[in-house]
Design an enzyme around this catalytic site. Structure first.
Site, mmCIF file in Angstrom:
data_model
loop_
_atom_site.group_PDB
_atom_site.id
_atom_site.type_symbol
_atom_site.label_atom_id
_atom_site.label_comp_id
_atom_site.label_asym_id
_atom_site.label_seq_id
_atom_site.Cartn_x
_atom_site.Cartn_y
_atom_site.Cartn_z
ATOM 1 N N HIS A 76 -1.760 10.506 -28.812
ATOM 2 C CA HIS A 76 -2.120 9.177 -28.310
ATOM 3 C C HIS A 76 -2.785 8.334 -29.385
ATOM 4 O O HIS A 76 -2.556 7.128 -29.474
ATOM 5 C CB HIS A 76 -3.080 9.303 -27.116
ATOM 6 C CG HIS A 76 -2.364 9.522 -25.820
ATOM 7 N ND1 HIS A 76 -3.014 9.929 -24.682
ATOM 8 C CD2 HIS A 76 -1.055 9.376 -25.478
ATOM 9 C CE1 HIS A 76 -2.131 10.037 -23.698
ATOM 10 N NE2 HIS A 76 -0.941 9.719 -24.153
ATOM 11 N N GLU B 113 -5.216 17.197 -12.066
ATOM 12 C CA GLU B 113 -5.663 17.356 -13.430
ATOM 13 C C GLU B 113 -7.134 17.736 -13.534
ATOM 14 O O GLU B 113 -7.869 17.267 -14.391
ATOM 15 C CB GLU B 113 -5.433 16.048 -14.194
ATOM 16 C CG GLU B 113 -5.191 16.281 -15.662
ATOM 17 C CD GLU B 113 -4.609 15.061 -16.337
ATOM 18 O OE1 GLU B 113 -5.304 14.058 -16.406
ATOM 19 O OE2 GLU B 113 -3.463 15.139 -16.781
ATOM 20 N N GLU C 208 9.147 17.611 -25.883
ATOM 21 C CA GLU C 208 8.495 17.963 -24.608
ATOM 22 C C GLU C 208 8.880 19.372 -24.178
ATOM 23 O O GLU C 208 8.087 20.084 -23.575
ATOM 24 C CB GLU C 208 8.875 16.957 -23.517
ATOM 25 C CG GLU C 208 8.333 15.555 -23.735
ATOM 26 C CD GLU C 208 6.813 15.476 -23.589
ATOM 27 O OE1 GLU C 208 6.246 16.208 -22.762
ATOM 28 O OE2 GLU C 208 6.199 14.675 -24.319
ATOM 29 N N HIS D 203 7.214 8.548 -28.161
ATOM 30 C CA HIS D 203 6.135 9.376 -27.619
ATOM 31 C C HIS D 203 6.256 10.842 -28.058
ATOM 32 O O HIS D 203 5.292 11.458 -28.513
ATOM 33 C CB HIS D 203 6.120 9.271 -26.090
ATOM 34 C CG HIS D 203 5.049 10.087 -25.431
ATOM 35 N ND1 HIS D 203 3.698 9.822 -25.614
ATOM 36 C CD2 HIS D 203 5.112 11.176 -24.620
ATOM 37 C CE1 HIS D 203 2.990 10.706 -24.919
ATOM 38 N NE2 HIS D 203 3.822 11.537 -24.311
ATOM 39 N N LYS E 53 2.381 10.995 -11.580
ATOM 40 C CA LYS E 53 1.618 10.021 -12.357
ATOM 41 C C LYS E 53 2.426 8.755 -12.518
ATOM 42 O O LYS E 53 3.571 8.790 -12.975
ATOM 43 C CB LYS E 53 1.304 10.570 -13.744
ATOM 44 C CG LYS E 53 0.204 11.576 -13.786
ATOM 45 C CD LYS E 53 -0.129 11.845 -15.241
ATOM 46 C CE LYS E 53 -1.228 12.853 -15.386
ATOM 47 N NZ LYS E 53 -1.525 13.076 -16.822
ATOM 48 N N HIS F 164 -1.604 15.792 -27.229
ATOM 49 C CA HIS F 164 -1.816 14.407 -26.798
ATOM 50 C C HIS F 164 -3.059 13.744 -27.386
ATOM 51 O O HIS F 164 -3.100 12.531 -27.497
ATOM 52 C CB HIS F 164 -1.873 14.320 -25.266
ATOM 53 C CG HIS F 164 -0.512 14.339 -24.643
ATOM 54 N ND1 HIS F 164 0.382 15.367 -24.839
ATOM 55 C CD2 HIS F 164 0.137 13.453 -23.837
ATOM 56 C CE1 HIS F 164 1.508 15.114 -24.176
ATOM 57 N NE2 HIS F 164 1.384 13.961 -23.552
ATOM 58 N N ARG G 153 0.802 -1.236 0.000
ATOM 59 C CA ARG G 153 0.000 0.000 0.000
ATOM 60 C C ARG G 153 0.822 1.268 0.000
ATOM 61 O O ARG G 153 0.350 2.319 0.434
ATOM 62 C CB ARG G 153 -0.990 0.020 1.163
ATOM 63 C CG ARG G 153 -1.980 -1.134 1.119
ATOM 64 C CD ARG G 153 -3.213 -0.879 1.944
ATOM 65 N NE ARG G 153 -3.971 -2.104 2.060
ATOM 66 C CZ ARG G 153 -3.828 -2.962 3.073
ATOM 67 N NH1 ARG G 153 -2.992 -2.688 4.058
ATOM 68 N NH2 ARG G 153 -4.542 -4.059 3.097
ATOM 69 N N LYS H 70 6.530 22.507 -15.848
ATOM 70 C CA LYS H 70 5.592 21.464 -15.448
ATOM 71 C C LYS H 70 5.309 21.531 -13.955
ATOM 72 O O LYS H 70 4.162 21.403 -13.516
ATOM 73 C CB LYS H 70 6.120 20.078 -15.817
ATOM 74 C CG LYS H 70 5.085 19.012 -15.491
ATOM 75 C CD LYS H 70 5.340 17.675 -16.106
ATOM 76 C CE LYS H 70 4.185 16.748 -15.738
ATOM 77 N NZ LYS H 70 4.482 15.342 -16.017
ATOM 78 N N ASN I 44 -1.344 18.470 -21.746
ATOM 79 C CA ASN I 44 -1.667 17.475 -22.759
ATOM 80 C C ASN I 44 -1.721 18.050 -24.172
ATOM 81 O O ASN I 44 -2.254 17.417 -25.078
ATOM 82 C CB ASN I 44 -2.994 16.794 -22.425
ATOM 83 C CG ASN I 44 -2.883 15.962 -21.164
ATOM 84 O OD1 ASN I 44 -1.900 15.265 -20.959
ATOM 85 N ND2 ASN I 44 -3.879 16.061 -20.306
ATOM 86 N N ARG J 17 -3.943 21.600 -15.248
ATOM 87 C CA ARG J 17 -2.952 20.590 -15.610
ATOM 88 C C ARG J 17 -3.228 19.978 -16.979
ATOM 89 O O ARG J 17 -2.323 19.452 -17.634
ATOM 90 C CB ARG J 17 -2.924 19.506 -14.528
ATOM 91 C CG ARG J 17 -1.837 18.481 -14.754
ATOM 92 C CD ARG J 17 -1.581 17.689 -13.500
ATOM 93 N NE ARG J 17 -0.729 16.541 -13.768
ATOM 94 C CZ ARG J 17 -0.230 15.760 -12.829
ATOM 95 N NH1 ARG J 17 -0.501 15.995 -11.570
ATOM 96 N NH2 ARG J 17 0.525 14.740 -13.142
#
Lengths: 366, 366
Positions: free
Chosen positions: B251, B236, B184, B264, B142, B247, B120, B226, B244, B240
């Site tokens: 994606h 997000e 990026e 990416h 993330k 993206h 945990r 960032k 993206n 935030r």
């Protein structure tokens, strides 16, 4: 119905305990979550769904998407989690989705964990249907699954937005499951609630006879005790550890019997008997208190017999995840209604306690 | 060395960007975590370990236990996670253990997720070794893995206790990886940092020539951008989302090419070109700005060509997890150095942008 507030640094939500909750879930959840999202999922077991599915669906205008987890610890795995996650994607689940975990502790633990990691976390509701899950696993935000190496080794802290503990569902439990579940209330009484101990001593007939009012009282008191502890110590840094009374050897018994022979509450009950032995030897409880406490455990028995070796149990307890940096923590009752955590229980002392318990477990008093 | 502070409601930690960090990790981690625990794990890839393992180990009195993740998206799975968790148990890991994720974005995402769910949650340190992971995936908490249905569909928010971005490790990246990573930084400039855009326009030779000071400057600026966004919007919910940029179709391209044909950053670069098209059509950027921005992208190219159908990309973008309740969110540049999120990009508009981008991607300018 009784309402118990859980308020930790990371989450605030209510636990509702009473009868008739299953049939009125949809408006109750809406009151908390706002308008229901496009996708509501219900994770349940085939058996619970067969018994209670119709009542569950009664209050929903649009039926939630049902996902099934087969029964048993052996399905409390990352493999099951992956299968459920994939079904949720296939059914169009997104970050706004809500999952309802409707079943016993395994459904709750798996459903909570799935909710914790699906798209990095969605909201979920606990609707526990067993005694054990109502008093124990639905409060505290602990979620997770097993690894072949041990139980609950993987998981998250992820709190539900609400918990609905409907005591009517306890009507379909087997006697053995009910009795095992009641051990959690015995534990709750031992560590924080003298009045609950007395009520359980005096009202065993009503409780075991599943009188709804008696059950509501026991369950609400047990949840309130746990919520009180979790409210003050969310991450188990100290106080929350006392909830693990009976767990050091309880987990070892479960591991040694491969989680097959005993129910969790039964293993914890044996673990508590071992803890009473150490507490008595160390003088944190008197001989009379030890006897009275052990009698209460047996009042809610019978407990299954055990054929194990003490040394094996002590070895198995070494892999307990409560051990940080090799320190062996152990929870001791202090009188009736209090408990403390000690770190100096040596393997020999633990083995003596295990031997005492195993002697009881052969010529079981019940 | 530059230090960037990340301070969200749930975590505060520093990101260190500079050279010579790998060789001095142990004392740096001790300064943050206190005395190192009984078990320190390092999750890495065989290739990174072969190149940098010796430097990594130099500062440790007792070598961390090395765990390996084979390279490639295809190992970013729950199966890999389970295997790593089991190795950690077998090696005696407990709740006090610390994991160091030492490698690219996949190692960071998997290592972070393993740390989030092992017992945990345990503490972890990010030591990203690729440009992309240094500027992007090591800030923000993330973590996660893929499902067969899509990328990063499973995960947690779990912050590291520190991030060490050593620009020396960029010396062993391939040219293509470096260029893809720099996309990026281009993105960071577009959405929040005009000065970074200008620096990247003026200093492409030094940056692509891997001048350590130039790289430190670009990386620190990108991380700072960032961190600034994440500090204000951890989960997000709104702001935030601007991270993206590129993206939505990025994606979709990755999905349509099964994460095999493009890196990416390359997919995001194509996605940004599509976003420039929509922004220009809607008037949030001028024609001159669109040209200048696209030129900067190509300055850090070449980008791989694409052979895809626009309609297919639009369909693939429908399963993006940023879509809540079916709403399709899209990030648009506003001038150079700002961006906004809109929710009214219709499939036809997205398809037109995809078609524009695909036309560019056949007769690639670079």
């Amino acid at each position: 119905m009784q309402t118990i507030r859980v308020a930790t640094p990371s989450a605030k939500y209510d636990v509702f305990a009473g009868s008739g909750l299953i049939r009125t879930l949809a408006p109750r959840i809406q009151r908390i979550a706002g308008r229901l999202p496009r996708r509501v999922f219900v994770l349940t077991s085939p058996a619970i769904w067969a018994l209670w599915g119709e009542a569950f669906l009664a209050s929903f205008a649009e039926p939630p998407i049902a996902l099934f987890l087969p029964p048993g610890e052996k399905h409390k795995t990352l493999r099951s989690v992956e299968s459920i996650l994939r079904q949720m994607i296939a059914a169009g689940g997104d970050r706004g989705s809500v999952l309802i975990a409707f079943g016993g502790g395994i459904v709750g633990d798996v459903g909570g964990f799935v909710s914790a990691i699906f798209m990095r976390g969605i909201r979920y509701v606990q609707v526990p249907t067993t005694f054990l899950s109502q008093v124990d696993s639905s409060v505290g935000g602990k979620t997770g699954v097993n690894l072949p190496e041990g139980k609950n080794l993987v998981g998250s802290f992820h709190h539900p937005i609400a918990v609905f503990a409907d005591v009517e569902t306890l009507g379909t439990l087997s006697d053995r499951e009910l009795r095992a579940g009641l051990m959690e209330s015995v534990k709750a009484g031992f560590i924080r609630d003298r009045a609950l101990v007395r009520f359980m001593e005096d009202s065993a007939d009503a409780i075991l006879g599943r009188d709804l009012k008696a059950l509501e009282k026991v369950i609400a008191a047990s949840i309130r005790m746990k919520a009180g502890v979790v409210n003050r110590d969310e991450r188990e840094s100290g106080l929350r550890m006392i909830l693990n009374l009976g767990h050091t050897l309880g987990h070892a018994i479960e591991q040694a019997t491969r989680y097959k022979a005993l129910l969790h509450g039964e293993a914890v009950a044996w673990g508590m008997i071992a803890a009473l032995y150490i507490a008595h030897r160390r003088g944190t409880i008197t001989s009379a208190q030890a006897q009275r406490m052990e009698s209460l455990i047996h009042q809610y028995g019978p407990l299954p017999q055990l054929k194990l070796r003490a040394a094996k149990l002590v070895a198995a307890s070494g892999s307990d995840k409560k051990n940080i940096g090799g320190v062996r923590r152990f929870v001791l009752p202090v009188g009736i209604g209090d408990a403390t955590v000690v770190e100096d229980v040596a393997p020999a002392e633990l083995e003596a306690a295990a031997a005492f318990m195993l002697a009881r477990a052969k010529g079981n008093r019940a």
